[in-house]
Each structure stands twice: as C-alpha cells, then as structure tokens.
Scaffold this motif. Structure first.
Motif, short mmCIF file in Angstrom:
data_model
loop_
_atom_site.label_atom_id
_atom_site.label_comp_id
_atom_site.label_asym_id
_atom_site.label_seq_id
_atom_site.Cartn_x
_atom_site.Cartn_y
_atom_site.Cartn_z
N CYS A 81 13.80 -23.54 42.41
CA CYS A 81 14.31 -24.34 41.56
C CYS A 81 13.05 -24.97 40.53
CB CYS A 81 14.90 -25.53 42.54
SG CYS A 81 13.51 -26.43 43.45
N GLY A 82 12.11 -24.21 40.88
CA GLY A 82 10.98 -24.38 39.77
C GLY A 82 9.93 -25.42 40.03
N ALA A 83 10.10 -26.11 41.23
CA ALA A 83 9.22 -26.94 41.71
C ALA A 83 7.82 -26.61 41.71
CB ALA A 83 9.74 -27.58 42.83
N ILE A 84 7.58 -25.28 42.16
CA ILE A 84 6.45 -24.67 42.14
C ILE A 84 6.39 -23.52 41.17
CG2 ILE A 84 4.65 -23.60 43.62
CD1 ILE A 84 5.78 -24.63 46.16
N SER A 85 5.16 -23.32 40.38
CA SER A 85 5.27 -22.26 39.47
C SER A 85 3.95 -21.50 40.03
CB SER A 85 4.74 -22.95 38.12
OG SER A 85 3.33 -23.44 38.05
#
Lengths: 115, 338
Positions: free
Chosen positions: B48-52
């Motif tokens: 979900c893109g919370a961590i890159s």
C-alpha cells in the motif's frame, strides 16, 4: 515521558480507517486469526503494543510541524474526540505543501493520555 | 519526507515485534508465527506504499533485537515464500479448530462447562472473525474492538438468542435425567427455556446495548451528549455558546459510540434535528473523492478554540494521509473558517 496508556477510542484511531500502518497490521492480524495461526487474545496484545509503539514513535521520532488552513464544513465533539471536516484545505509542512478538496480530521484529547 | 515516514513505520513495526515476542512466548506460540506476522505486515505496508524501497534497519537507533534474516530487506522474498506454501495448506485446513474455544458467556447460563463444547461455536458463527471480535470484546470488557465500530452490536449476539435455546435444550437432558419429576419435565424445560430467553432479552434491554428504534433510546443518547457537551463547554476556552453548535447532535457520533437510529416516528415533540442535512453533501463529496482514498488526519488535540466563525486548534502527534501519502507531524496548528 511515559504516557499512561488507555485503550480508549484513541487506540482505535491509529488502526482505524486509512492509517496505512494501522490498517496493514489489522489486516494481517485478521488473516492470521481467521486461519487459526494466531489466537485472538494474542492478536489483541499485538494491537495494544502497536498503539504504544506508534504513540511513542510519534512523540520521539517525528519533529515536523504542520499548519493547516481551510474552510470548516463540519465540526463535531463527542466522547472527547473532535472531528472536523475541512474543504479546500492546505497543509503546509517545512518541505511540502498538500492541497485537498476535502479532509477529515479526527483528534483525541491529548490530556486524556498524560498523567 | 517519504523516507522519514517509512523509517518511522519500520521502527514501529520492529518495536512492536520485539515487544510482543515475550507475549508470544508466554502464549506458547513459536517464533515462526511472529516472523510470519512481521513479514506479512511488512509486505502489506509495502503494497500500500506505506513503506518505500530499501530501508536500512541497522541504521535506525532503537532497541529492537536484531534477529532473523527476515529483517534484511535487500533479500527478495524468495526464501520465505517457500516456507509459506507449506503453512498455507495447514492454515487453510487446520487440523483442529481455533486453539482457544470461543468463550462466549451466554447470559443465563453461567455453567463453565459450556465453554468446553468445541463444536458449538462453529454451528452458528457466521464467521470466525466476528466471533473473535465478540470474544475479545467480552473478555477485554470494553466496547471497542480492533475493527470498525459495529462491534457494540456484534457483541450483542442476536444469534445467541437462538443458540441459547439449543444449548438449553441440550442442557436440560442431563437435568431431566436426574430430575425425579418426570411428569413436569417438558413443562420444566419449556418454562426454563423460555425464562432464560426472557431473561436474556431483558438483559439486553437493561444493558442498553441494542440501539433502540422506538425513540426512547434516542432521547437518552441526545441528553447524555448534551450533558457531555455542556461539561466540555465549561472546560474549553471560547467555547460556551451552545446555541451555535447545531452540528453537535446525536445523529452521528464519532468512533466508538453506538449510532442512535434515525427514526421517523418519534420526532414530533422535538425540534427537527436536521439529521439528513449533510448526508447529501457528504455523499456528493464522497463521489468526487472516490478515486483516491479519503484524506484523513489522525492526531491529538491540545486546544480547540473559536472566535465567531474563526476556529483555531493546536494538534500534536499526528498521522496524515493526504493525496495517497502518509505524513507524520509532531505539532500542527489549524486555522479554519466556518
């Protein structure tokens, strides 16, 4: 500074809705519980710990300051929780500017958590 | 910075995992499950893109115990993937039901032996998750659960009424066997069964869990909210003109409180609540914003004040989800025009 931790609606907040990290954790735990990998009690313990860790992280690790401006469409105060719905809001932080047409702000009373 | 947010999230993740490790051990659950939790959580956050990208965990200053290779983000998830295939089969077809039987304290039947009926829960449970929530709610003794608000009603267990009957009938047989009064057996069972149902029903009403549709419950909730509000009106600065706050009505409370019903019949004696005024507007807004997630800020407030139509607030320790991005802040000031 140690907070007196109370699992009130505050603790629901970070797991709630669209807080990505909270939602991911809740989904993960739900899956593991429904398949029997994890017991419900243990899952609950994880969430309790998540609240503590998240709170602590926000206090100690994050230092940015943000300003918000916008048109207040709705305000609500219930159970010591403020809910604002803003329209055409601008969020300014030191390195970024965000504009949204509509945003909901949910804020719990900080005094409820401090001893 | 996005990286900073990722770093904080990773830190929280690690912190949680390391702190629950002891709990896992106490519960007799192995490290494998803990690692699985960590990996799943992390994968989801990535998705979900919370961590890159690649975060160097070792660089983060904290107290998480460095352990398994799962921490190494530079290694693609090949190894763990294999491990998951086997447990998946086990997970899908668990040899036994959930380890802890669903402990549902059926009202009126305080017999602890009830808990040992393993097949009971699976008969009526619509889904294991709702049961779990209920058991957590009941065990934890508080209305909130870790999912969305409907839990107060779920803990009500409307299905439990029927189950009571089944269980009562099941229980009556040993009683019947030991009872000397054969003639009155059926009478005994029926009446006690009924009684138990009635007791349960009255238990519901006295507990006040069911959101009542008849209007009387509505009044109660409204009153209590008004009282709450008046109390708060004294406590907060610049905030003691109840007349202005038309919005603070019983209709739509925040997280964690039962929703009072919007009933049609009982509004005759009260001023119109205008409950539905904002619904259309909200729906409209929702439609427009449906493409991306609703923008949301979760925080604590230090102070909320108002002068005429100008609102000011100071917030702290917040997570913002705006334009599909997570932004964290330590302090925030808001100025809104109503």
């Amino acid at each position: 500074m140690r907070l007196g931790f109370r699992p009130t609606s505050f603790s629901l907040k970070y797991r709630d809705q669209r807080s990505s990290i909270g939602m991911c954790l809740t989904e993960t735990l739900d899956e593991m519980v429904s398949t029997g990998t994890l017991s419900p009690e243990l899952a609950y313990q994880v969430l309790v710990q998540f609240d503590k860790s998240m709170t602590e992280a926000l206090e100690t690790q994050v230092k940015s300051k943000v300003s918000v401006k916008g048109h207040l469409h709705t305000y609500r105060f219930c159970d010591n929780v403020w809910t604002f719905i803003l329209q055409d809001a601008v969020f300014k932080s030191e390195d970024r500017l965000e504009q949204v047409k509509r945003v909901k702000i949910v804020a719990c009373d900080s005094k409820l958590l401090t001893q | 910075m996005a990286n900073n947010v990722s770093a904080v999230y990773i830190h929280v993740l690690d912190d949680v995992i390391s702190k629950v490790r002891d709990e896992f051990i106490n519960y007799g659950v192995g490290e494998g499950v803990l690692n699985e939790l960590q990996a799943l959580w992390e994968v989801k956050m990535r998705q979900c893109g919370a961590i890159s990208g690649n975060i160097e965990r070792s660089a983060l200053p904290k107290n998480a115990a460095p352990i398994t290779p799962v921490h190494d983000l530079n290694v693609p998830y090949e190894g763990p993937a294999e491990e998951y295939e086997t447990p998946t089969a086990e997970m899908l077809f668990p040899p036994t039901p959930l380890q802890t039987p669903i402990q549902t304290p059926l009202p009126g039947t305080n017999d602890p032996s009830m808990y040992n009926i393993p097949t009971g829960p699976s008969d009526y449970a619509p889904s294991p998750i709702s049961d779990i929530r209920n058991s957590i709610d009941l065990k934890a003794g508080r209305p909130g659960s870790y999912m969305q608000p409907p839990s107060p009603w779920m803990s009500q267990r409307p299905l439990g009424v029927d189950v009571n009957v089944a269980y009562d009938e099941g229980r009556e047989e040993p009683d019947r066997g030991s009872s000397h009064q054969h003639a009155t057996q059926d009478f005994f069972m029926n009446s006690s069964g009924k009684r138990k149902r009635d007791d349960y029903a009255s238990h519901i009403n006295s507990g006040g869990y069911i959101p009542q549709q008849d209007g009387s419950g509505d009044v109660t909730i409204e009153l209590s909210l008004t009282q709450l509000f008046h109390l708060q009106g004294v406590a907060n600065e610049d905030y003691n003109t109840p007349g202005d706050h038309v919005e603070l009505r019983a209709a739509t409370p925040s997280v964690g409180t039962p929703k009072p019903s919007k009933n049609d019949a009982g509004e005759d004696d009260e001023p119109p609540l205008n409950e539905d005024d904002d619904d259309e507007l909200d729906d409209l807004d929702q439609e427009e914003e449906e493409t991306n997630t609703q923008h949301l800020v979760l925080a604590l407030f230090d102070k909320v004040s108002r002068t005429k139509s100008r609102w000011k607030c100071t917030l702290k320790d917040g997570i913002m989800h705006l334009n599909n991005r997570d932004i964290l802040f330590n302090k925030a000031t808001g100025e809104f025009e109503f």
